[in-house]
Design a protein around this motif. Structure first.
Motif, mmCIF file in Angstrom:
data_model
loop_
_atom_site.group_PDB
_atom_site.id
_atom_site.type_symbol
_atom_site.label_atom_id
_atom_site.label_comp_id
_atom_site.label_asym_id
_atom_site.label_seq_id
_atom_site.Cartn_x
_atom_site.Cartn_y
_atom_site.Cartn_z
ATOM 1 N N GLN A 57 -2.886 -11.911 -0.484
ATOM 2 C CA GLN A 57 -3.216 -10.527 -0.822
ATOM 3 C C GLN A 57 -3.907 -10.510 -2.184
ATOM 4 O O GLN A 57 -3.776 -11.449 -2.967
ATOM 5 N N THR A 72 -4.019 -5.034 -1.842
ATOM 6 C CA THR A 72 -4.236 -5.072 -0.393
ATOM 7 C C THR A 72 -2.922 -5.329 0.336
ATOM 8 O O THR A 72 -1.975 -5.856 -0.242
ATOM 9 N N LYS A 73 -2.891 -4.945 1.598
ATOM 10 C CA LYS A 73 -1.718 -5.200 2.433
ATOM 11 C C LYS A 73 -2.083 -5.966 3.705
ATOM 12 O O LYS A 73 -1.218 -6.472 4.392
ATOM 13 N N GLY A 76 -6.386 -10.775 1.800
ATOM 14 C CA GLY A 76 -7.445 -10.835 0.805
ATOM 15 C C GLY A 76 -7.275 -12.073 -0.059
ATOM 16 O O GLY A 76 -6.165 -12.412 -0.451
#
Length: 81
Positions: A57, A72-73, A76
């Motif tokens: 993430q 981000t979830k 990334g």
């Protein structure tokens, strides 16, 4: 950010190197499992990837208050602002 400082990963930490005086110190410690760090456009934070919450993430370190925020979830690895 200007050319007076650079970020690099060493021994599972993100380090800041100040070119003018050769000063070098970790800004993100190994507990954050940080990789691939880059400066925000305004130089007030560092964007980095981490797998500390499972999958890779993007995270942000706010340099003024030293807080870490997950950006981000859904994954990334490399982020730039």
């Amino acid at each position: 950010m200007d050319d007076s400082q650079l970020l690099f990963e060493y021994k599972d930490q993100i380090h800041l190197y100040k070119i003018k005086n050769g000063e070098n110190y970790p800004v993100i410690t190994s507990e954050h499992q940080a990789y691939h760090a880059s400066w925000s456009r305004d130089g007030t934070s560092i964007i980095y990837s981490s797998n500390k919450t499972g999958d890779w993430q993007l995270w942000q370190l706010n340099l003024s208050d030293r807080s870490h925020k997950q950006l981000t979830k859904n994954g990334g690895y490399s982020g730039h602002t």
